[in-house]
Write an enzyme that holds these catalytic residues in place. Structure first.
Site, PDB file in Angstrom:
ATOM      1  N   LYS A  14       1.474  -0.848   5.732  1.00 32.54           N
ATOM      2  CA  LYS A  14       1.203   0.572   5.484  1.00 32.54           C
ATOM      3  C   LYS A  14      -0.277   0.894   5.716  1.00 32.54           C
ATOM      4  CE  LYS A  14       2.714   0.150   1.199  1.00 32.54           C
ATOM      5  NZ  LYS A  14       3.086  -1.287   1.192  1.00 32.54           N
ATOM      6  N   ARG A  89       6.387   5.632  -5.381  1.00 35.34           N
ATOM      7  CA  ARG A  89       6.895   4.263  -5.461  1.00 35.34           C
ATOM      8  C   ARG A  89       8.063   4.134  -6.420  1.00 35.34           C
ATOM      9  NH1 ARG A  89       2.223   1.003  -3.782  1.00 35.34           N
ATOM     10  NH2 ARG A  89       2.684  -1.169  -4.061  1.00 35.34           N
ATOM     11  N   ARG A 128      -4.094 -12.286   4.177  1.00 32.76           N
ATOM     12  CA  ARG A 128      -4.903 -11.051   4.266  1.00 32.76           C
ATOM     13  C   ARG A 128      -6.298 -11.274   3.679  1.00 32.76           C
ATOM     14  NH1 ARG A 128      -2.500  -5.681   1.911  1.00 32.76           N
ATOM     15  NH2 ARG A 128      -2.132  -7.010   0.099  1.00 32.76           N
ATOM     16  N   ARG A 161      -7.479 -10.525  -2.139  1.00 33.62           N
ATOM     17  CA  ARG A 161      -7.108  -9.746  -3.324  1.00 33.62           C
ATOM     18  C   ARG A 161      -6.488 -10.651  -4.387  1.00 33.62           C
ATOM     19  NH1 ARG A 161      -3.895  -4.488  -1.081  1.00 33.62           N
ATOM     20  NH2 ARG A 161      -2.520  -5.098  -2.781  1.00 33.62           N
ATOM     21  N   ARG A 172       5.764  -8.781  -6.937  1.00 30.06           N
ATOM     22  CA  ARG A 172       5.632  -7.480  -6.254  1.00 30.06           C
ATOM     23  C   ARG A 172       6.857  -7.215  -5.374  1.00 30.06           C
ATOM     24  NH1 ARG A 172       0.181  -8.576  -3.439  1.00 30.06           N
ATOM     25  NH2 ARG A 172       0.527  -6.608  -2.345  1.00 30.06           N
TER      26      ARG A 172
HETATM   27  P1  AP5 Z   1      -1.414  -4.207   5.088  1.00 26.85           P
HETATM   28  O1  AP5 Z   1      -1.521  -3.131   6.102  1.00 26.85           O
HETATM   29  O2  AP5 Z   1      -2.588  -4.438   4.196  1.00 26.85           O
HETATM   30  O3  AP5 Z   1      -0.059  -4.031   4.237  1.00 26.85           O
HETATM   31  P2  AP5 Z   1       0.330  -2.980   3.141  1.00 26.85           P
HETATM   32  O4  AP5 Z   1       1.728  -2.536   3.402  1.00 26.85           O
HETATM   33  O5  AP5 Z   1      -0.710  -1.906   3.029  1.00 26.85           O
HETATM   34  O6  AP5 Z   1       0.341  -3.967   1.894  1.00 26.85           O
HETATM   35  P3  AP5 Z   1      -0.205  -3.836   0.411  1.00 26.85           P
HETATM   36  O7  AP5 Z   1      -0.141  -5.233  -0.161  1.00 26.85           O
HETATM   37  O8  AP5 Z   1      -1.532  -3.161   0.336  1.00 26.85           O
HETATM   38  O9  AP5 Z   1       0.894  -2.983  -0.227  1.00 26.85           O
HETATM   39  P4  AP5 Z   1       1.256  -2.926  -1.660  1.00 26.85           P
HETATM   40  O10 AP5 Z   1       2.180  -1.767  -1.615  1.00 26.85           O
HETATM   41  O11 AP5 Z   1       1.796  -4.159  -2.277  1.00 26.85           O
HETATM   42  O12 AP5 Z   1      -0.143  -2.767  -2.398  1.00 26.85           O
HETATM   43  P5  AP5 Z   1      -0.958  -1.490  -2.866  1.00 26.85           P
HETATM   44  O13 AP5 Z   1      -2.380  -1.720  -2.555  1.00 26.85           O
HETATM   45  O14 AP5 Z   1      -0.313  -0.236  -2.434  1.00 26.85           O
HETATM   46  O15 AP5 Z   1      -1.049  -5.555   5.866  1.00 26.85           O
HETATM   47  C1  AP5 Z   1      -0.935  -6.805   5.190  1.00 26.85           C
HETATM   48  C2  AP5 Z   1      -1.492  -7.909   6.088  1.00 26.85           C
HETATM   49  O16 AP5 Z   1      -0.662  -8.034   7.241  1.00 26.85           O
HETATM   50  C3  AP5 Z   1      -2.922  -7.625   6.607  1.00 26.85           C
HETATM   51  O17 AP5 Z   1      -3.644  -8.838   6.642  1.00 26.85           O
HETATM   52  C4  AP5 Z   1      -2.699  -7.097   8.044  1.00 26.85           C
HETATM   53  O18 AP5 Z   1      -3.778  -7.441   8.891  1.00 26.85           O
HETATM   54  C5  AP5 Z   1      -1.393  -7.809   8.449  1.00 26.85           C
HETATM   55  N1  AP5 Z   1      -0.549  -6.961   9.284  1.00 26.85           N
HETATM   56  C6  AP5 Z   1      -0.243  -5.644   9.079  1.00 26.85           C
HETATM   57  N2  AP5 Z   1       0.580  -5.198  10.047  1.00 26.85           N
HETATM   58  C7  AP5 Z   1       0.799  -6.283  10.873  1.00 26.85           C
HETATM   59  C8  AP5 Z   1       1.576  -6.470  12.064  1.00 26.85           C
HETATM   60  N3  AP5 Z   1       2.292  -5.473  12.601  1.00 26.85           N
HETATM   61  N4  AP5 Z   1       1.579  -7.697  12.633  1.00 26.85           N
HETATM   62  C9  AP5 Z   1       0.855  -8.732  12.090  1.00 26.85           C
HETATM   63  N5  AP5 Z   1       0.105  -8.609  10.978  1.00 26.85           N
HETATM   64  C10 AP5 Z   1       0.084  -7.400  10.374  1.00 26.85           C
HETATM   65  O19 AP5 Z   1      -0.723  -1.585  -4.458  1.00 26.85           O
HETATM   66  C11 AP5 Z   1      -1.277  -2.652  -5.218  1.00 26.85           C
HETATM   67  C12 AP5 Z   1      -0.851  -2.482  -6.674  1.00 26.85           C
HETATM   68  O20 AP5 Z   1      -1.344  -1.212  -7.193  1.00 26.85           O
HETATM   69  C13 AP5 Z   1       0.677  -2.419  -6.912  1.00 26.85           C
HETATM   70  O21 AP5 Z   1       1.246  -3.709  -7.047  1.00 26.85           O
HETATM   71  C14 AP5 Z   1       0.731  -1.610  -8.221  1.00 26.85           C
HETATM   72  O22 AP5 Z   1       0.436  -2.419  -9.319  1.00 26.85           O
HETATM   73  C15 AP5 Z   1      -0.397  -0.593  -8.054  1.00 26.85           C
HETATM   74  N6  AP5 Z   1       0.074   0.661  -7.429  1.00 26.85           N
HETATM   75  C16 AP5 Z   1      -0.324   1.179  -6.231  1.00 26.85           C
HETATM   76  N7  AP5 Z   1       0.311   2.326  -5.976  1.00 26.85           N
HETATM   77  C17 AP5 Z   1       1.127   2.562  -7.030  1.00 26.85           C
HETATM   78  C18 AP5 Z   1       2.049   3.586  -7.347  1.00 26.85           C
HETATM   79  N8  AP5 Z   1       2.279   4.629  -6.506  1.00 26.85           N
HETATM   80  N9  AP5 Z   1       2.731   3.485  -8.509  1.00 26.85           N
HETATM   81  C19 AP5 Z   1       2.512   2.481  -9.382  1.00 26.85           C
HETATM   82  N10 AP5 Z   1       1.652   1.475  -9.140  1.00 26.85           N
HETATM   83  C20 AP5 Z   1       0.967   1.507  -7.973  1.00 26.85           C
END
Ligand code: AP5
Length: 215
Positions: A14, A89, A128, A161, A172
Site C-alpha cells: 500500500k 481497517r 523491509r 520497524r 498482524r
Molecule cells: P509496503 O509498501 O511498505 O507495504 P504496506 O502494505 O504499506 O505494509 P504495512 O506493513 O505498512 O501495512 P500495515 O497495514 O501492516 O501497517 P501500517 O503501517 O498501516 O511494502 C512492504 C515491503 O515490500 C517494502 O519493503 C517494499 O519495498 C516491498 N514491496 C512493496 N511492493 C512490492 C512489490 N510489488 N514487489 C516487491 N516488493 C514490494 O499499520 C501499522 C500498525 O498501526 C497496525 O498494525 C495497527 O496497529 C496500527 N494501525 C494503522 N492504521 C490503523 C487503523 N486504520 N486502525 C487501527 N489500527 C491501525
C-alpha cells in the site's frame, strides 16, 4: 472532496504504491500507520495510546482512528482529494468514514483491493527497511538502497520497524483476516471494489491502478 482507498494486508504494498501514485496524481497520501508512528516518535497522547496496540500487532481502537482522520481532513479545503492507506481497517471505521464523508458532501471513488499470496507477505515485511528521517521504504532484496543501511534520498539511517518481527507479523496477518478482510465484501456491495494483483512489478501495479483512476 473525494478519496480512493488502498486496502490490503500487511506488506501488500500500500505504502509503496501510494509513493508512486503521489507523483502522478493530486491525491494527498494519508497513512494511519505513518500518522501513529509520527505520534509515537513525538510522544503525543495518541502516540502513547497507540504504541501498546501496534507493538502487539493489534488494531488501535476505532474511535481513536476515526477522530484522528476527522481532525486531519478538516485541515484541508473542500476540494482536497485523498488516498487513504491502511484506513479504514474495520467495518466500524468504514461506517465512520461514510458518515464523515456524507456530512462533508464527499465521495469515495474507488477501493483498490491489493491481493498478494500470504507466502509473499512475510519476506516482504521481514526484509523491509525504512529511512529514519524521510520515511522512504526499501527492501533488502527487492528494492535495496545503493549503500547498505543508508537512504539513497537523504543519507538517513535505515531501520527495521519493531512490528516487522515474525511473531508480530503473524498476528498482524491474523488480525487482517479477522477484522479487515470483511471490508472486501462491504465495498463490493457498494460497487466500489477494484481487485488488483499486487504480487508483480511495482510500476505495472501502479499503471493498472492509474488506468482505473484516469478512466
Ligand atoms: P509496503 O509498501 O511498505 O507495504 P504496506 O502494505 O504499506 O505494509 P504495512 O506493513 O505498512 O501495512 P500495515 O497495514 O501492516 O501497517 P501500517 O503501517 O498501516 O511494502 C512492504 C515491503 O515490500 C517494502 O519493503 C517494499 O519495498 C516491498 N514491496 C512493496 N511492493 C512490492 C512489490 N510489488 N514487489 C516487491 N516488493 C514490494 O499499520 C501499522 C500498525 O498501526 C497496525 O498494525 C495497527 O496497529 C496500527 N494501525 C494503522 N492504521 C490503523 C487503523 N486504520 N486502525 C487501527 N489500527 C491501525
Amino acid at each position: 472532496m473525494d478519496a480512493i482507498i488502498l486496502l490490503g494486508g500487511p506488506g501488500a504494498g500500500k505504502g509503496t504504491l501510494a509513493e508512486t501514485l503521489k507523483t502522478k496524481t493530486d491525491f494527498i497520501h494519508i497513512s494511519t500507520g505513518d500518522m501513529f508512528r509520527a505520534a509515537m516518535k513525538a510522544g503525543t497522547p495518541v502516540g502513547l495510546e497507540a504504541k501498546a496496540f501496534i507493538d502487539r500487532g493489534e488494531l488501535v481502537p476505532d474511535e481513536v482512528v476515526i477522530r484522528m482522520i476527522e481532525e486531519r481532513i478538516k485541515q484541508d479545503s473542500q476540494s482536497a482529494r485523498y488516498m487513504f492507506d491502511g484506513f479504514p481497517r474495520t467495518i466500524e471505521q468504514a461506517k465512520g468514514l461514510n458518515e464523515l464523508f456524507a456530512s462533508m458532501d464527499a465521495a469515495i471513488l474507488h477501493v483498490f483491493n491489493l491481493s498478494v499470496p500470504s507466502e509473499v507477505l512475510i519476506p516482504r515485511l521481514t526484509g523491509r527497511r525504512t529511512c529514519r528521517s524521510c520515511g522512504a521504504v526499501y527492501h533488502i532484496m527487492y528494492r535495496p538502497p545503493k549503500e547498505e543501511g543508508v537512504c539513497d534520498l537523504d543519507g538517513g539511517e535505515l531501520y527495521q520497524r519493531d512490528d516487522d518481527c515474525e511473531k508480530t507479523i503473524l498476528n498482524r496477518l491474523e488480525v487482517y483476516n479477522r477484522q479487515t478482510s470483511p471490508l472486501i465484501d462491504f465495498y463490493k456491495q457498494s460497487d466500489l471494489l477494484r481487485d488488483v494483483d499486487a504480487s508483480g512489478d511495482v510500476r505495472a501495479i501502479a499503471g493498472s491502478v492509474l488506468n482505473v483512476i484516469q478512466s
